[in-house]
Motif scaffolding. Structure first.
Motif, mmCIF file in Angstrom:
data_model
loop_
_atom_site.group_PDB
_atom_site.id
_atom_site.type_symbol
_atom_site.label_atom_id
_atom_site.label_comp_id
_atom_site.label_asym_id
_atom_site.label_seq_id
_atom_site.Cartn_x
_atom_site.Cartn_y
_atom_site.Cartn_z
ATOM 1 N N THR A 85 3.318 16.313 12.760
ATOM 2 C CA THR A 85 1.961 16.754 13.098
ATOM 3 C C THR A 85 1.159 15.612 13.701
ATOM 4 N N LYS A 86 1.198 14.470 13.056
ATOM 5 C CA LYS A 86 0.449 13.306 13.547
ATOM 6 C C LYS A 86 0.988 12.855 14.903
ATOM 7 N N ARG A 87 2.306 12.897 15.074
ATOM 8 C CA ARG A 87 2.922 12.511 16.346
ATOM 9 C C ARG A 87 2.485 13.450 17.458
ATOM 10 N N ALA A 88 2.459 14.751 17.181
ATOM 11 C CA ALA A 88 2.046 15.732 18.188
ATOM 12 C C ALA A 88 0.594 15.506 18.601
ATOM 13 N N LYS A 89 -0.266 15.219 17.624
ATOM 14 C CA LYS A 89 -1.676 14.946 17.934
ATOM 15 C C LYS A 89 -1.823 13.678 18.770
ATOM 16 N N ALA A 90 -1.084 12.635 18.400
ATOM 17 C CA ALA A 90 -1.152 11.374 19.144
ATOM 18 C C ALA A 90 -0.676 11.570 20.575
ATOM 19 N N ALA A 127 -0.617 14.380 22.323
ATOM 20 C CA ALA A 127 -1.589 15.193 23.048
ATOM 21 C C ALA A 127 -2.767 14.327 23.490
ATOM 22 N N HIS A 128 -3.229 13.468 22.603
ATOM 23 C CA HIS A 128 -4.359 12.589 22.928
ATOM 24 C C HIS A 128 -3.993 11.631 24.064
#
Length: 108
Positions: A94-99, A101-102
């Protein structure tokens, strides 16, 4: 994070050694963990780290798994990119996907 590079070591060899030392492991331990006979493990890992021999990709995958790094980290020539790969590996999905995307939004 990275050891002083040897003039004869390959990128893979330098990264293997640095990660192994970060973990506080011996060459013998890494060799045994990837399935090399204990009597030959130190010499074999030493040859990979010094760049005398290049491990087959199947062996490099085992080494990466044991050292808890992505395979690409072992071959990445750029230190900053290698650190980024290592950081991404430790993040939750989840954190990797958010990073990602950012970062992609920032690039665009």
């Amino acid at each position: 994070m990275l050891s002083t590079p040897s003039s004869t070591a390959t990128v893979l060899g330098r990264r293997m050694r640095a990660r192994r030392e970060d973990l506080g492991w011996s060459q013998e331990k890494v060799g045994v963990l990837i399935g090399i006979d204990e009597s030959a493990s130190r010499a074999r890992i030493s040859r990979y780290e010094l760049g005398t021999h290049e491990p087959p990709i199947k062996t490099a995958r085992l080494i990466a798994e044991v050292l808890q790094v992505p395979l690409a980290y072992l071959y990445c020539e750029d230190d900053d990119s290698a650190r980024l790969l290592l950081s991404l590996e430790t993040m939750s999905k989840t954190k990797r996907a958010k990073a990602l995307a950012h970062w992609l939004a920032e690039i665009a």
